[in-house]
Scaffold this active site. Structure first.
Site, PDB file in Angstrom:
ATOM      1  N   GLU A 127      10.090 -18.618 -11.905  1.00  0.00           N
ATOM      2  CA  GLU A 127       9.851 -20.033 -12.263  1.00  0.00           C
ATOM      3  C   GLU A 127      10.968 -20.941 -11.781  1.00  0.00           C
ATOM      4  OE1 GLU A 127       7.073 -21.212 -13.371  1.00  0.00           O
ATOM      5  OE2 GLU A 127       5.993 -19.361 -13.888  1.00  0.00           O
ATOM      6  N   CYS A 165      12.556 -29.486 -14.845  1.00  0.00           N
ATOM      7  CA  CYS A 165      12.177 -28.798 -13.733  1.00  0.00           C
ATOM      8  C   CYS A 165      10.988 -29.618 -13.063  1.00  0.00           C
ATOM      9  CB  CYS A 165      11.930 -27.418 -13.893  1.00  0.00           C
ATOM     10  SG  CYS A 165      10.435 -27.116 -14.805  1.00  0.00           S
TER      11      CYS A 165
END
Ligand code: NAD
Length: 478
Positions: free
Chosen positions: A213, A247
């Site tokens: 991720e 993010c």
């Protein structure tokens, strides 16, 4: 933690996983309930630890961005666990009937999790919920940049779980690198693309499958037919949540040429509505360390030096003086948001993931130019499109590839429990959340059970006329 201690914890988990490859639903549920209780009882103490790590970070932000997402994931997992664990029957083709077949979902064994600092609870425990639900043992290495949170999690997990069920390893990159080099059954890494590459290489040595991720530059696009005021508010929220240290924050924005000034006015108003002031505002998070703040200031200065126009947001008149008592130097690290007009590809601001409250605004004339720009760069984790024209939206969706998309808002696709969350290319691989997470941490073992009436023997040697007749029949049935 010494390398030997880490190895022996891994060995204990590995032994336990091999001694009990089949983990009953009741055992998984009981472990999840223990984790749920831990979160319920200690949420305020954990949020306080997060605040201590950041300096300024509202416990309400931790509530919405960490705990709320974990609670919804936990509730869905407990609700569906029984169904997810069941063997999944699959249809059997004519040529194999009357055999039966199913997919048996089994735990992988030991799942390692290496997590970052920006949402230090959610990104540590969301993969843990999926891994525990799937019947695995979990070794978690949270970020060294949130030492209070990592210590709190280590302490609480140690009280609630046996070390061979779930344990937290504290330490810096050297501990993380050792975890990545263990012969784990799966490794979830959440962090930067640069470190993700190292993790993938370390895991490859053991053939450990990974879920990466990672980060990157997520673009946002405003269409010509769009409510600019509404888009500006949603972009300001998505960009400034956690002061841009998200993010999936919109990293930079495309606006139709000529609308930059109007957008800037709306953005300024939106920021003033959300955060009337910055220094001392408990809702506005600090940048995590002085080093990260210095990097963001450098990006801004370089862009300015190369000809960009920086619109730094200022506190609205009449806002309170920052309180005297500070949490460390947290107030000094509350960086005012800025819009950057005239940013170019030569600037680091447009090359690196920003991860802070700076929004470059790029004017465009034709959608083709936007699509070309996005496709010429590494595939982003998220993409945001704002507008009213479904045909343009569909064109953007069809012509770009990103980890996920939210249309007419930001961030929200991460909160949808039935949407897998993950990146693609440089923004990562593999996705989790919901049933996809459960499957990510399970082995779907194909099982075929032959029937006593099965005709397979008719194709055994010695090959001859019988074989040709049966094969001819099968060919006609295809
Ligand atoms: P980072 O890559 O610096 O660190 C993440 C973790 O990796 C930490 O726990 C660290 O100890 C560990 N680590 C450091 N060196 C290592 C090594 N050699 N081997 C194994 N592990 C190592 O990232 P960060 O600064 O903590 O987080 C910010 C980045 O994470 C941003 O790029 C952001 O986009 C990304 N991120 C991605 C997601 C997502 O879900 N895709 C979520 C949050 C953050």
């Amino acid at each position: 933690m010494t390398p030997d201690a880490i190895r022996s914890l891994f060995d204990a988990q590995h032994r336990a996983s091999r001694a009990q490859p089949d983990v009953p639903v009741a055992v998984r549920r009981e472990r999840l309930l223990r984790l749920r209780t831990l979160l319920q009882e200690h949420a305020p103490a954990i949020a306080a630890a997060v605040q201590a790590d950041f300096g300024m970070r509202s416990p309400r932000l931790t509530e919405v961005a960490d705990f709320f997402l974990l609670r919804t994931q936990m509730a869905q997992t407990l609700r569906r666990l029984e169904r997810w664990c069941r063997p999944q029957r699959v249809g059997t083709p004519l040529y194999l009937r009357p055999a039966r077949a199913w997919l048996q979902r089994q735990p992988l064994g030991v799942v390692g999790i290496i997590s970052p600092w920006n949402y230090p609870v959610q990104l540590a425990l969301a993969p843990a919920i999926g891994a525990i639900a799937a019947g695995n043992r979990v070794l978690l290495k949270p970020s060294e940049l949130t030492p209070h949170t990592s210590a709190k999690l280590a302490d609480l997990v140690a009280k609630a779980f046996a070390p061979d069920e779930f344990c937290v390893l504290q330490g810096g990159p050297e501990v993380a690198a050792q975890v990545a080099a263990l012969p784990l059954d799966h490794l979830v890494f959440t962090g930067s693309t640069a470190v993700g590459r190292k993790v993938a290489l370390a895991a490859a040595a053991n053939l450990t499958p990974t879920t990466l991720e990672l980060g990157g530059k997520s673009p946002a696009i405003i269409d010509a037919d769009c409510d600019l005021k509404d888009a500006a508010l949603k972009l300001a929220h998505g960009k400034l949540l956690n002061a841009g240290q998200t993010c999936i924050a919109p990293d930079y924005l495309f606006v139709p040429k000529g609308s930059e000034a109007t957008f800037a006015d709306h953005y300024r108003a939106a920021v003033a509505q959300l955060f009337p002031y910055f220094a001392g505002n408990p809702d506005y998070a600090s940048i995590i360390t002085p080093r990260h703040l210095a990097r963001l200031r450098d990006l801004l200065q370089e862009a300015q030096g190369m000809g960009a126009t920086v619109h730094e947001m200022t506190a609205a008149p009449g806002t309170p003086e920052p309180p005297q008592q500070t949490l460390g130097d947290g107030i000094a690290r509350q960086m005012p948001p800025a819009l950057v007009l005239g940013a170019t590809g030569q600037m680091r601001l447009m090359q690196e993931e920003i991860f802070g409250p700076l929004l470059p605004v790029i004017p465009y004339e034709a959608l083709d130019d936007v699509v070309r720009h996005i496709n010429a760069h590494p595939r982003p984790l998220s993409l945001y499109w704002f507008g009213n024209r479904a045909a343009v939206r569909d064109e953007v969706l069809a012509r770009t590839v990103s980890g996920g998309v939210t249309v007419n808002d930001t961030l929200l696709h991460i909160a949808h429990e039935n949407l897998p969350f993950g990146g693609i290319g440089d923004s990562g691989w593999g996705a989790y959340h919901g049933e996809r997470g459960f499957l990510r941490f399970s082995h779907e073992k194909p099982v075929l059970v032959q029937s006593r009436w099965g005709a397979g023997k008719m194709l055994y040697p010695p090959y001859g006329a019988r074989f040709d007749r049966v094969m001819g029949l099968l060919r006609r049935l295809m």
